[in-house]
Design a protein around this motif. Structure first.
Motif, PDB file in Angstrom:
ATOM      1  N   MET A 127       0.766  -1.592   0.072  1.00 18.53           N
ATOM      2  CA  MET A 127      -0.127  -0.121   0.161  1.00 18.53           C
ATOM      3  C   MET A 127       0.547   1.444  -0.413  1.00 18.53           C
ATOM      4  O   MET A 127       2.003   1.192   0.846  1.00 18.53           O
ATOM      5  N   VAL A 128       0.432   2.125  -0.520  1.00 20.28           N
ATOM      6  CA  VAL A 128       1.148   3.609  -0.797  1.00 20.28           C
ATOM      7  C   VAL A 128      -0.064   4.312  -0.710  1.00 20.28           C
ATOM      8  O   VAL A 128      -0.527   4.929  -1.260  1.00 20.28           O
ATOM      9  N   PHE A 129       0.577   4.787   0.970  1.00 20.98           N
ATOM     10  CA  PHE A 129      -0.941   6.066   1.126  1.00 20.98           C
ATOM     11  C   PHE A 129      -0.614   7.674   0.260  1.00 20.98           C
ATOM     12  O   PHE A 129       0.760   7.967   0.188  1.00 20.98           O
ATOM     13  N   GLN A 130      -1.647   7.969   0.625  1.00 25.20           N
ATOM     14  CA  GLN A 130      -2.157   9.589   0.299  1.00 25.20           C
ATOM     15  C   GLN A 130      -0.378  10.344   0.880  1.00 25.20           C
ATOM     16  O   GLN A 130       0.589  11.591   0.013  1.00 25.20           O
ATOM     17  N   ASP A 131      -0.682  10.140   1.887  1.00 27.09           N
ATOM     18  CA  ASP A 131       0.608  10.889   2.778  1.00 27.09           C
ATOM     19  C   ASP A 131       2.300  10.604   2.773  1.00 27.09           C
ATOM     20  O   ASP A 131       2.566  11.126   3.728  1.00 27.09           O
ATOM     21  N   TYR A 132       2.516   9.003   2.465  1.00 25.91           N
ATOM     22  CA  TYR A 132       2.798   8.542   1.966  1.00 25.91           C
ATOM     23  C   TYR A 132       3.861   7.778   3.854  1.00 25.91           C
ATOM     24  O   TYR A 132       3.857   6.050   3.812  1.00 25.91           O
ATOM     25  N   ALA A 133       3.398   7.932   5.013  1.00 28.49           N
ATOM     26  CA  ALA A 133       3.187   7.558   5.517  1.00 28.49           C
ATOM     27  C   ALA A 133       5.081   6.777   6.248  1.00 28.49           C
ATOM     28  O   ALA A 133       4.344   5.605   6.641  1.00 28.49           O
ATOM     29  N   LEU A 134       5.902   7.399   5.703  1.00 24.95           N
ATOM     30  CA  LEU A 134       7.147   6.876   6.854  1.00 24.95           C
ATOM     31  C   LEU A 134       6.676   7.098   7.862  1.00 24.95           C
ATOM     32  O   LEU A 134       6.661   8.425   8.447  1.00 24.95           O
ATOM     33  N   PRO A 183       9.596   8.782  10.784  1.00 27.86           N
ATOM     34  CA  PRO A 183      10.145  10.125  10.150  1.00 27.86           C
ATOM     35  C   PRO A 183      11.355   9.702  10.990  1.00 27.86           C
ATOM     36  O   PRO A 183      12.448  10.333  10.460  1.00 27.86           O
ATOM     37  N   HIS A 184      11.223   8.712  12.432  1.00 22.15           N
ATOM     38  CA  HIS A 184      12.451   8.549  12.745  1.00 22.15           C
ATOM     39  C   HIS A 184      13.714   7.625  12.328  1.00 22.15           C
ATOM     40  O   HIS A 184      14.668   6.870  12.617  1.00 22.15           O
ATOM     41  N   LEU A 185      12.927   6.611  10.995  1.00 17.87           N
ATOM     42  CA  LEU A 185      13.402   5.868  10.700  1.00 17.87           C
ATOM     43  C   LEU A 185      14.737   6.662   8.838  1.00 17.87           C
ATOM     44  O   LEU A 185      14.321   7.079   8.304  1.00 17.87           O
ATOM     45  N   SER A 186      15.851   5.389   8.592  1.00 17.23           N
ATOM     46  CA  SER A 186      16.297   6.581   7.359  1.00 17.23           C
ATOM     47  C   SER A 186      15.406   5.747   6.418  1.00 17.23           C
ATOM     48  O   SER A 186      15.118   5.258   6.413  1.00 17.23           O
ATOM     49  N   VAL A 187      15.810   5.989   5.243  1.00 18.57           N
ATOM     50  CA  VAL A 187      15.555   5.864   3.845  1.00 18.57           C
ATOM     51  C   VAL A 187      15.770   4.154   3.641  1.00 18.57           C
ATOM     52  O   VAL A 187      14.775   3.475   2.943  1.00 18.57           O
ATOM     53  N   ARG A 188      16.419   3.415   3.884  1.00 19.52           N
ATOM     54  CA  ARG A 188      16.892   2.653   3.865  1.00 19.52           C
ATOM     55  C   ARG A 188      15.874   1.650   5.044  1.00 19.52           C
ATOM     56  O   ARG A 188      15.748   0.270   4.433  1.00 19.52           O
ATOM     57  N   ASP A 189      16.138   2.175   6.468  1.00 21.16           N
ATOM     58  CA  ASP A 189      15.317   1.189   6.995  1.00 21.16           C
ATOM     59  C   ASP A 189      13.714   1.144   6.569  1.00 21.16           C
ATOM     60  O   ASP A 189      12.910   0.548   7.285  1.00 21.16           O
ATOM     61  N   TYR A 242      16.612  11.041   6.152  1.00 16.06           N
ATOM     62  CA  TYR A 242      15.615  10.909   6.746  1.00 16.06           C
ATOM     63  C   TYR A 242      14.425  11.726   5.930  1.00 16.06           C
ATOM     64  O   TYR A 242      15.006  11.732   4.644  1.00 16.06           O
ATOM     65  N   PRO A 243      13.339  11.210   6.316  1.00 14.65           N
ATOM     66  CA  PRO A 243      12.301  11.892   5.186  1.00 14.65           C
ATOM     67  C   PRO A 243      12.611  13.187   5.394  1.00 14.65           C
ATOM     68  O   PRO A 243      12.035  13.735   3.929  1.00 14.65           O
ATOM     69  N   HIS A 244      12.425  13.345   5.949  1.00 16.89           N
ATOM     70  CA  HIS A 244      12.869  14.924   6.233  1.00 16.89           C
ATOM     71  C   HIS A 244      13.540  16.081   5.383  1.00 16.89           C
ATOM     72  O   HIS A 244      13.764  17.115   5.031  1.00 16.89           O
ATOM     73  N   GLN A 245      14.971  14.636   4.995  1.00 12.98           N
ATOM     74  CA  GLN A 245      15.672  15.359   4.362  1.00 12.98           C
ATOM     75  C   GLN A 245      15.623  15.324   2.720  1.00 12.98           C
ATOM     76  O   GLN A 245      16.174  15.592   1.895  1.00 12.98           O
ATOM     77  N   LEU A 246      14.311  14.815   2.652  1.00 11.19           N
ATOM     78  CA  LEU A 246      13.907  14.650   0.861  1.00 11.19           C
ATOM     79  C   LEU A 246      12.581  14.672   0.496  1.00 11.19           C
ATOM     80  O   LEU A 246      12.041  16.147   1.323  1.00 11.19           O
ATOM     81  N   SER A 247      13.136  15.973  -1.367  1.00  4.55           N
ATOM     82  CA  SER A 247      11.606  16.391  -1.386  1.00  4.55           C
ATOM     83  C   SER A 247      10.606  14.711  -1.575  1.00  4.55           C
ATOM     84  O   SER A 247      10.451  14.088  -1.498  1.00  4.55           O
ATOM     85  N   GLY A 248       9.823  15.908  -1.809  1.00  2.80           N
ATOM     86  CA  GLY A 248       8.239  15.279  -1.777  1.00  2.80           C
ATOM     87  C   GLY A 248       8.418  14.619  -2.775  1.00  2.80           C
ATOM     88  O   GLY A 248       7.766  12.531  -2.357  1.00  2.80           O
ATOM     89  N   GLY A 249       9.041  13.543  -4.267  1.00  4.72           N
ATOM     90  CA  GLY A 249       9.347  13.388  -5.289  1.00  4.72           C
ATOM     91  C   GLY A 249       9.929  12.244  -4.181  1.00  4.72           C
ATOM     92  O   GLY A 249       9.407  11.449  -4.981  1.00  4.72           O
ATOM     93  N   GLN A 250      10.967  12.602  -3.760  1.00  5.21           N
ATOM     94  CA  GLN A 250      11.738  10.726  -3.164  1.00  5.21           C
ATOM     95  C   GLN A 250      11.644  10.816  -2.543  1.00  5.21           C
ATOM     96  O   GLN A 250      11.115   9.071  -2.106  1.00  5.21           O
ATOM     97  N   GLN A 251      10.628  11.084  -1.386  1.00 10.32           N
ATOM     98  CA  GLN A 251       9.503  10.484   0.013  1.00 10.32           C
ATOM     99  C   GLN A 251       8.175   9.434  -0.692  1.00 10.32           C
ATOM    100  O   GLN A 251       8.012   8.817  -0.499  1.00 10.32           O
ATOM    101  N   GLN A 252       8.107  10.535  -2.050  1.00 10.27           N
ATOM    102  CA  GLN A 252       6.841   9.474  -2.850  1.00 10.27           C
ATOM    103  C   GLN A 252       7.873   8.088  -3.459  1.00 10.27           C
ATOM    104  O   GLN A 252       7.140   7.251  -3.756  1.00 10.27           O
TER     105      GLN A 252
END
Length: 354
Positions: free
Chosen positions: A82-89, A91-97, A131-141
């Motif tokens: 599932m990919v949610f509208q707000d991504y639901a990443l 925030p305390h985990l790295s991209v890898r995690d 971390y998610p806050h260091q990414l653009s919206g497109g990268q978070q997606q």
């Protein structure tokens, strides 16, 4: 056997029926889209497929196995990403995690290999420690998509995944997501209210209205052969102008004669009895061609510059209006009269409104 089957599902919240007797099927590797206005029930259908909500009536099958209906398989046991509208990443985990979060049973090496594969696939190689806050919206997606793909699900569900992005990025990412899903052979169902997004991503689109699917078809067929007036109005741009059956395979309207097999179910009776058979004929902007030599003249009452083309709104002598796409080197002024003719490959018509 289809990968996904919905058989006459119905879902309601109290007395409010949101999904009504809805059926569809999706083949392995196919990307589908549920398209419709807000409140039409498309997100509820997605939640039922995911298992977040049980269906009141009907059945949902995945790979031939019933997951909703007489039984209800929990979401975590459906092998659906599932990919949610707000991504639901997280925030305390790295991209890898974040990407590896759903691979709880995999070994450390399996997880590392899979995460690196997906980072490369979604174009985020070298970004894994951010971390998610260091990414653009497109990268978070992209991270959200990679996380959904990590456990190798049989099906991916995407709930308005591009809605928070700007128009240019949304268009680019929708194509990238399609390419990623196709390259991995992953089936998907997308929910959106944006028809451009639906057409860019999906192989098959279901136009929804009041909890039902009005038409389940390819984007090409939805545009050129809409099954209902609602689909004709909802998809693309166009107008419905009055016409009448003039003979077998022929429709007469203000702009001339059209020839087609499609809208003339009543032709035989009309021709035999000598009656007129009234129709409303759909004209798209690409059906109305600017031609200085044409006998029919129309007044320019509106114009929108689109770069390579102008979209003109034209008033006919009767007062009816049509739209026309014209190469932008034909820059006509408001109030100017120009010649137009029809060039219609797909004649679509409906009975007049009562």
């Amino acid at each position: 056997m289809p990968l996904l089957e919905l058989h006459s599902i119905t879902q309601a919240y109290g007395d409010h029926v949101v999904v009504r007797d809805l059926s569809l099927s999706l083949a392995q590797g196919q990307i589908a889209c549920l398209l419709g206005a807000s409140g039409c029930g498309k997100t509820t259908v997605l939640r039922c497929i995911a298992g977040f909500e049980p269906v009141q009536r009907g059945r949902i099958l995945l790979d031939g196995r019933e997951v909703s209906g007489q039984v209800h398989v929990a979401p975590e046991h459906r092998q659906i990403g599932m990919v949610f509208q707000d991504y639901a990443l997280f925030p305390h985990l790295s991209v890898r995690d974040n990407i590896g979060f759903g691979m709880g049973r995999a070994s450390r090496d399996e997880r590392r290999i899979r995460v690196e594969e997906l980072l490369e696939r979604v174009g985020l190689a070298g970004q894994d420690r951010k971390y998610p806050h260091q990414l653009s919206g497109g990268q978070q997606q992209r991270v959200a998509l990679a996380r959904a793909l990590a456990p190798r699900p049989r099906l991916i569900l995407l709930d308005e995944p591009f809605s928070s992005l700007d128009v240019e990025l949304r268009e680019r990412l929708s194509l990238e997501v399609r390419d990623i899903l196709k390259a991995m052979g992953t089936s998907a169902v997308l929910v959106t209210h944006d028809q451009h997004e639906a057409f860019a991503v999906a192989d098959v689109v279901g136009v929804m209205r009041e909890g039902r699917i009005e038409q389940w078809d390819t984007p090409y067929q939805l545009y050129h052969c809409p099954a209902t007036r609602y689909v004709a109005d909802f998809i693309g741009q166009g107008v419905l102008l009055p016409g009448e059956v003039a003979g077998p395979g022929t429709v007469r309207m203000e702009l001339g004669l059209l020839h087609s097999r499609l809208p003339l179910e009543c032709a035989a009776d009309c021709v035999a009895s000598g009656r007129n058979c009234a129709l409303d004929v759909l004209l798209r902007p690409d059906d109305v061609v600017h031609d200085d030599a044409a006998p029919v003249r129309a007044v320019v009452v509106g114009k929108t510059f689109k770069g390579a083309e102008f979209l003109y709104t034209l008033r006919l002598p009767s007062g009816h209006q049509v739209l026309s796409l014209v190469p932008s080197h034909h820059d006509h002024a408001l109030g100017e009269k120009i010649g137009i003719r029809l060039d219609v490959d797909h004649v679509v018509a409906f009975p007049p409104r009562p």
